[in-house]
Design a protein around this motif. Structure first.
Motif, short mmCIF file in Angstrom:
data_model
loop_
_atom_site.label_atom_id
_atom_site.label_comp_id
_atom_site.label_asym_id
_atom_site.label_seq_id
_atom_site.Cartn_x
_atom_site.Cartn_y
_atom_site.Cartn_z
N SER A 246 0.77 -1.35 -0.04
CA SER A 246 0.09 0.03 -0.05
C SER A 246 0.82 1.30 0.09
O SER A 246 2.11 1.00 0.21
CB SER A 246 -0.95 -0.05 1.32
OG SER A 246 -0.27 0.45 2.40
N SER A 247 0.07 2.33 -0.10
CA SER A 247 0.90 3.55 0.16
C SER A 247 0.74 3.99 1.46
O SER A 247 0.31 3.27 2.28
CB SER A 247 0.14 4.76 -0.71
OG SER A 247 -0.98 4.90 -0.24
N GLY A 259 1.72 -7.34 12.80
CA GLY A 259 3.35 -7.82 12.36
C GLY A 259 2.91 -8.76 11.17
O GLY A 259 3.82 -9.50 10.91
N THR A 260 2.28 -8.17 10.32
CA THR A 260 2.46 -8.68 8.87
C THR A 260 3.39 -7.88 8.03
O THR A 260 3.23 -6.94 7.82
CB THR A 260 0.63 -8.53 8.26
OG1 THR A 260 -0.14 -9.08 8.95
CG2 THR A 260 0.86 -9.26 6.97
N PRO A 261 3.94 -8.89 7.36
CA PRO A 261 5.07 -8.17 6.37
C PRO A 261 4.49 -7.08 5.27
O PRO A 261 3.43 -7.54 4.79
CB PRO A 261 5.54 -9.32 5.70
CG PRO A 261 5.50 -10.60 6.67
CD PRO A 261 3.93 -10.33 7.45
N SER A 262 5.11 -5.99 5.23
CA SER A 262 4.50 -5.03 4.10
C SER A 262 5.32 -4.48 3.40
O SER A 262 6.61 -4.41 3.55
CB SER A 262 3.91 -4.06 5.15
OG SER A 262 4.81 -3.25 5.87
N VAL A 263 4.87 -3.76 2.23
CA VAL A 263 5.61 -3.06 1.40
C VAL A 263 4.85 -1.58 1.54
O VAL A 263 3.89 -1.72 1.04
CB VAL A 263 6.06 -3.54 0.00
CG1 VAL A 263 6.47 -2.36 -0.91
CG2 VAL A 263 6.80 -4.74 -0.06
N THR A 264 5.46 -0.56 1.79
CA THR A 264 4.83 0.48 1.83
C THR A 264 5.44 1.65 1.15
O THR A 264 6.57 1.98 1.16
CB THR A 264 4.64 1.23 3.42
OG1 THR A 264 4.19 0.18 4.18
CG2 THR A 264 3.81 2.23 3.42
N LEU A 265 4.87 2.46 0.14
CA LEU A 265 5.31 3.47 -0.68
C LEU A 265 5.16 4.94 -0.02
O LEU A 265 3.86 5.13 0.50
CB LEU A 265 4.40 3.43 -2.03
CG LEU A 265 4.80 2.26 -3.08
CD1 LEU A 265 4.42 1.05 -2.47
CD2 LEU A 265 4.02 2.48 -4.27
N PHE A 266 5.98 5.63 0.20
CA PHE A 266 5.95 6.84 0.78
C PHE A 266 6.09 8.07 -0.17
O PHE A 266 6.84 7.93 -1.20
CB PHE A 266 7.10 7.11 2.04
CG PHE A 266 6.61 6.38 3.33
CD1 PHE A 266 6.02 7.12 4.22
CD2 PHE A 266 6.85 4.75 3.48
CE1 PHE A 266 5.73 6.59 5.41
CE2 PHE A 266 6.43 4.25 4.59
CZ PHE A 266 5.75 5.12 5.63
N GLY A 267 5.61 9.20 -0.06
CA GLY A 267 5.82 10.21 -0.96
C GLY A 267 6.07 11.74 0.06
O GLY A 267 7.22 11.89 0.24
#
Length: 344
Positions: A246-247, A259-267
């Motif tokens: 997600s963003s 505690g779920t692995p994540s990929v986060t998009l920052f701006g």
């Protein structure tokens, strides 16, 4: 005695305040903790036992106090008030109008309130923990968890190779809303690897999710749940997911909490200020800003330049990296954000 805490904000903001709310519990054990917040969010935290009741609140409107809560319980005019909403003066004044016996808040001369200084460069979680710890409410980033630190499977998701990939393409403001065509390319790449993807979003984001869902996957490996999940159901989905992508929005903070692995998009905002504050090995963040640069408006309507520089290929690459690594055990609270993917 009642403790009235104010945090009338959205899901992500509310979750970053959970640690401080636990500190309030420790500072005043045995007191009734009432949270002034949007009703659905506050009721969810009430059901989880984080607070005792929610005072439905939208924005910084006048708080109806004394308040007859569920079951007709009447709060006395006096209470302890804790401002977990902002630096003031509006939020200070909203709580001052309840005529509390004491107000715990950051200092603000305009509201005629002395208190600790507000640090612009402080992580959001640490800021509120510092305020509450200063009055005896011991708390820290580890108190963000809403689930067990180490579930039986090691990270809150099904065994490796199982579980869905949750993709949440929306955000409340355009500055943090990565373009739909790029999300669609990410989803196509994930399903091409045989992975099951579930799209999530609010009712207002259903049109966006329809644009993201590849046409050829209409009856395939992509499930669209936008507009159909309650907050408890969304939290349950995130807690059981293999990966959340997600963003910088509320779903990312849910992944941190469970505690779920994540990929986060920052701006517009650095992950050093709003990124995951626990379990850094479980969370990857992508940000093309410069360390130390001032944050831009996260609620602006135009796509932030730093977020615009993130490519679909890069996100797919980072997702694959996250999926390859074995489930990481809970590993403390440093650094205060996940590993940052450097700009190419």
């Amino acid at each position: 005695m009642t403790v009235l805490a104010l945090r009338a904000l959205g899901l992500g903001d509310l979750l970053t305040g959970v640690a401080a709310l636990r500190g309030v519990r420790r500072a005043w054990p045995g007191h009734r903790l009432v949270l002034a917040a949007p009703e659905a969010l506050g009721q969810w935290l009430t059901d989880l036992g984080v607070v005792d009741a929610v005072l439905p609140t939208t924005g910084l409107t006048r708080l109806p106090w004394p308040w007859s809560g569920p079951g007709g319980a009447q709060d006395a005019p006096g209470c302890l008030a804790v401002n977990l909403h902002g630096r003031g003066p509006q939020s200070h004044r909203a709580l001052q109008a309840t005529q509390p016996d004491a107000l715990i808040a950051f200092g603000n001369p305009a509201a005629d309130h002395p208190g600790p200084h507000w640090d612009e460069d402080e992580h959001e979680v640490l800021r509120w923990c510092r305020l509450v710890s200063g009055v005896g409410g011991r708390c820290g980033p580890e108190d963000l968890r809403l689930g067990p630190a180490d579930p039986p499977d090691g990270h809150g998701a099904p065994e490796a190779g199982q579980g869905v990939i949750v993709v949440h393409p929306g955000a409340s403001a355009g500055a943090r809303r990565w373009p739909a065509p790029r999300w669609s390319r990410v989803v196509r790449a994930l399903t091409a690897q045989g992975l099951d993807v579930t799209l999530t979003g609010s009712p207002a984001e259903q049109k966006l999710c329809r644009r993201v869902r590849p046409a050829q996957e209409a009856d395939g490996a992509v499930r669209d749940t936008s507009g159909r999940l309650s907050l408890p159901a969304l939290a349950d989905l995130v807690s059981r997911a293999r990966l959340v992508v997600s963003s910088d929005t509320g779903v990312a903070h849910l992944a941190t909490a469970y505690g779920t692995p994540s990929v986060t998009l920052f701006g517009p905002t650095s992950p050093a200020l709003w990124g995951p504050a626990i379990d850094p090995a479980r969370h990857l963040v992508i940000w093309h800003g410069e360390p130390g640069e001032p944050s831009r408006d996260p609620n602006a309507e135009r796509l932030d330049p730093a977020l615009a520089r993130v490519t679909a290929e890069e996100v797919v690459d980072v997702c694959e990296s996250a999926l390859r690594q074995p489930p990481a055990p809970a590993a403390g609270t440093r650094p205060l954000f996940g590993r940052v993917r450097p700009a190419r």
